[in-house]
Design an enzyme around this catalytic site. Structure first.
Site, PDB file in Angstrom:
ATOM      1  CD1 TRP A 281      -1.025   0.852   3.424  1.00 14.48           C
ATOM      2  CD2 TRP A 281      -0.269  -1.245   3.246  1.00 14.48           C
ATOM      3  NE1 TRP A 281      -0.665   0.429   4.671  1.00 14.48           N
ATOM      4  CE2 TRP A 281      -0.198  -0.839   4.601  1.00 14.48           C
ATOM      5  CE3 TRP A 281       0.179  -2.524   2.918  1.00 14.48           C
ATOM      6  CZ2 TRP A 281       0.296  -1.676   5.614  1.00 14.48           C
ATOM      7  CZ3 TRP A 281       0.667  -3.350   3.918  1.00 14.48           C
ATOM      8  CH2 TRP A 281       0.719  -2.924   5.233  1.00 14.48           C
ATOM      9  CG  ASP A 282       0.239   4.428   2.869  1.00 12.28           C
ATOM     10  OD1 ASP A 282      -0.798   3.940   2.411  1.00 12.28           O
ATOM     11  OD2 ASP A 282       0.260   5.173   3.864  1.00 12.28           O
TER      12      ASP A 282
ATOM     13  CB  SER B 205       3.284   6.364   5.512  1.00 12.91           C
ATOM     14  OG  SER B 205       2.664   5.329   4.828  1.00 12.91           O
TER      15      SER B 205
ATOM     16  NE  ARG C 110      -1.890   7.540  10.002  1.00  9.38           N
ATOM     17  CZ  ARG C 110      -2.989   7.446  10.746  1.00  9.38           C
ATOM     18  NH1 ARG C 110      -2.884   7.336  12.051  1.00  9.38           N
ATOM     19  NH2 ARG C 110      -4.187   7.493  10.189  1.00  9.38           N
ATOM     20  CG  ASP C 111       1.283   9.204   7.343  1.00  9.57           C
ATOM     21  OD1 ASP C 111       1.749   8.162   7.834  1.00  9.57           O
ATOM     22  OD2 ASP C 111       0.112   9.301   6.930  1.00  9.57           O
TER      23      ASP C 111
ATOM     24  CD  GLU D 265      -4.898   8.448   6.713  1.00 13.15           C
ATOM     25  OE1 GLU D 265      -4.354   7.802   7.617  1.00 13.15           O
ATOM     26  OE2 GLU D 265      -5.650   7.946   5.870  1.00 13.15           O
TER      27      GLU D 265
END
Ligand code: FRU
Ligand code: FRU
Ligand code: FRU
Length: 491
Positions: A75-76, A164, A245-246, A338
């Protein structure tokens, strides 16, 4: 852009820049986000797209090829970049990082088991001359067992996972991998014993290419960069299901030599005491479609209070950071902004972020997709692109419920969950991963990258380029480098 349905006027935004250190947070208001429903056609029949074609990703077919040849769920994903978002190949090899999980897991179980893996392929080959699945070789996991758990003092976690981030490449093939290091503390029933613990982290390693083979070394140590502070960015004490996050790092063209980071956060209010203000709503005086803060606060919309954070590096190694106030809030609009990122173009700063249909607040509705904002600097009174903020959404019918990726509503457009985690690349190319294609009667789960599509980004608008690839769909898993370092014969 013509808004076709009755509804509130959007909030005026000046796009004016403030200094990065200033205490000014742009608001993606309810008045802005309600433009999404104004451009949705209320007469669209089941299984058709109610949203404007110019902001809709072309439909992805169900018979997609798998980039990992059945090795892992993917995914990501993110490329190797410099401070301006350029994408690099190293000695003729393109390298991308992806969240991956074992295919023996259900795709929806992936979040607690995510690990960062990498893929590589030769650069400079046109998409239509590559194998259909993009021609990537899966290189394996970046980290050995026992590396990313080092930063957690409490080792009683039930799951320790890698979420991520982004990757910066430097001289000699050095890579600084920014990511989210996460520990979950759950009992056998899957209930939290204590809130999960996501931290922004950095690990440094190196790319080695021998002919067509790519190996990574290093990545054997993790530096913790930031933990949510409870003042600008919500903590697990304030809300056990907070988002933090991210990390994505970049250099601000207006402040050369400084490195900044954007990341996903939530407004730092305790979950049950959260409230939204008239400014979060953003209605103009006398708007007949306005809501009051009192009614919005009573509606449950206060559970959705996303923000986009900003931090600044304090040293050249990028191991020490300080928080700055958030650059954008989406209070009572959505709970998740996100994988935020900046794209700098024509003297403007474009801020992109992904959000799900299911994370919008009560009274707000919009498709899964990437949303964007434009301003004169990295901290600006950001104006939502295309009026609402929607840049590129899945084909979706807002007149019908969405269901879930594992149970997509039969009345919904089959593409409503087709792609997520869009990442905007040089030239307006957009990569994303496939989640679910189809509806309850017939659907396929994804776990590989979608076809790359192209958006034209101009002023305060974006539009899908349907002349790109095949009716707007480019190569599967096509994440091309635009700069080649140490070319070694390749152009
Ligand atoms: C200060 C500054 C301001 C401007 C902003 C734009 O650092 O240059 O003059 O408003 O940053 O980034
Ligand atoms: C729901 C969700 C996603 C996110 C994940 C993180 O699936 O909130 O948006 O990726 O869970 O836990
Ligand atoms: C987006 C996302 C990210 C997170 C990851 C976890 O798809 O929710 O925000 O880092 O997935 O799997």
């Amino acid at each position: 852009l013509p808004a076709v349905q009755d509804g509130p006027e959007p909030t005026p935004h000046t796009q004016e820049a403030h200094a990065p250190e200033d205490d000014f947070t742009a608001k993606w208001t309810r008045a802005d986000a309600r433009q999404l429903q104004r451009v949705s056609d209320p007469t669209t029949p089941p299984r058709e797209n109610s949203m404007p074609a110019s902001q809709t990703m072309p439909e992805v077919p169900q018979d997609f090829p798998d980039m990992s040849n059945d090795e892992v769920w993917v995914w990501d994903s993110w490329p190797l970049t410099d401070e301006d978002g350029n994408q690099y190949s190293v000695k003729g090899q393109e390298i991308i990082f992806s969240l991956v999980a074992d295919r023996s897991l259900g795709f929806d179980e992936r979040h607690q088991y995510a690990k960062i893996g990498y893929f590589y392929r030769e650069t400079g080959v046109p998409a239509d001359e590559r194998p259909e699945n993009g021609g990537w070789t899966y290189g394996g996991l970046v980290f050995d067992e026992g590396v990313t758990d080092q930063i957690f003092e409490d080792k009683s976690f039930s799951h320790q996972t890698q979420w991520s981030g982004s990757a910066r490449v430097f001289k000699g093939g050095e890579v600084k991998l920014f990511f989210t290091d996460v520990a979950f503390y759950r009992d056998a029933q899957g209930q939290d014993v204590k809130p999960y613990d996501p931290r922004l982290a950095l690990s440094v390693g190196k790319v080695h290419t021998t002919g067509k083979d790519v190996k990574l070394t290093g990545f054997n140590k993790v530096d913790e960069l930031l933990k949510a502070d409870g003042e600008y960015y919500q903590t697990g004490e304030q809300n056990p299901s907070f988002n933090f996050r991210d990390p994505f790092t970049f250099e601000d063209p207006a402040h050369p030599g400084e490195t900044y980071m954007v990341f996903e956060g939530n407004t730092a209010m305790p979950r049950d005491e959260a409230y939204c203000t008239e400014e979060d709503l953003g209605y103009q005086a006398g708007d007949p479609f306005a809501e009051t803060a009192e009614e919005v606060n009573a509606s449950g919309a206060t559970y959705q209070i996303a923000n986009i954070g900003l931090a600044k590096a304090k040293n050249d190694d990028l191991t020490e950071w300080e928080f700055l106030p958030p650059i954008l809030s989406a209070n009572c609009v959505t709970d998740q902004t996100e994988r935020p990122q900046f794209v700098f173009k024509d003297g403007k700063s474009y801020l992109f972020t992904i959000t799900h249909r299911g994370t919008f607040a009560a009274g707000i509705d919009g498709p899964e997709g990437v949303y964007g904002f434009v301003g004169d600097g990295i901290r600006s009174d950001f104006q939502p692109l295309n009026g609402s903020g929607l840049a590129l959404g899945n084909p979706t019918n807002l007149n019908y419920q969405q269901g879930q990726p594992f149970a997509p509503n039969v009345d919904q457009h089959p593409g409503a969950f087709q792609a997520y985690s869009h990442y905007v690349m040089p030239g307006g190319l957009v990569q994303s991963f496939i989640d679910t294609i189809g509806t309850n009667d017939n659907f396929v789960r994804g776990g590989t990258l979608a076809p790359t599509v192209k958006m034209d980004i101009a002023g305060d608008t974006t539009s899908v380029d349907y002349s790109y690839g095949n009716g707007g769909l480019g190569g599967w898993a096509d994440v091309p480098a635009n700069i080649n370092i140490n070319p070694g014969g390749q152009v």
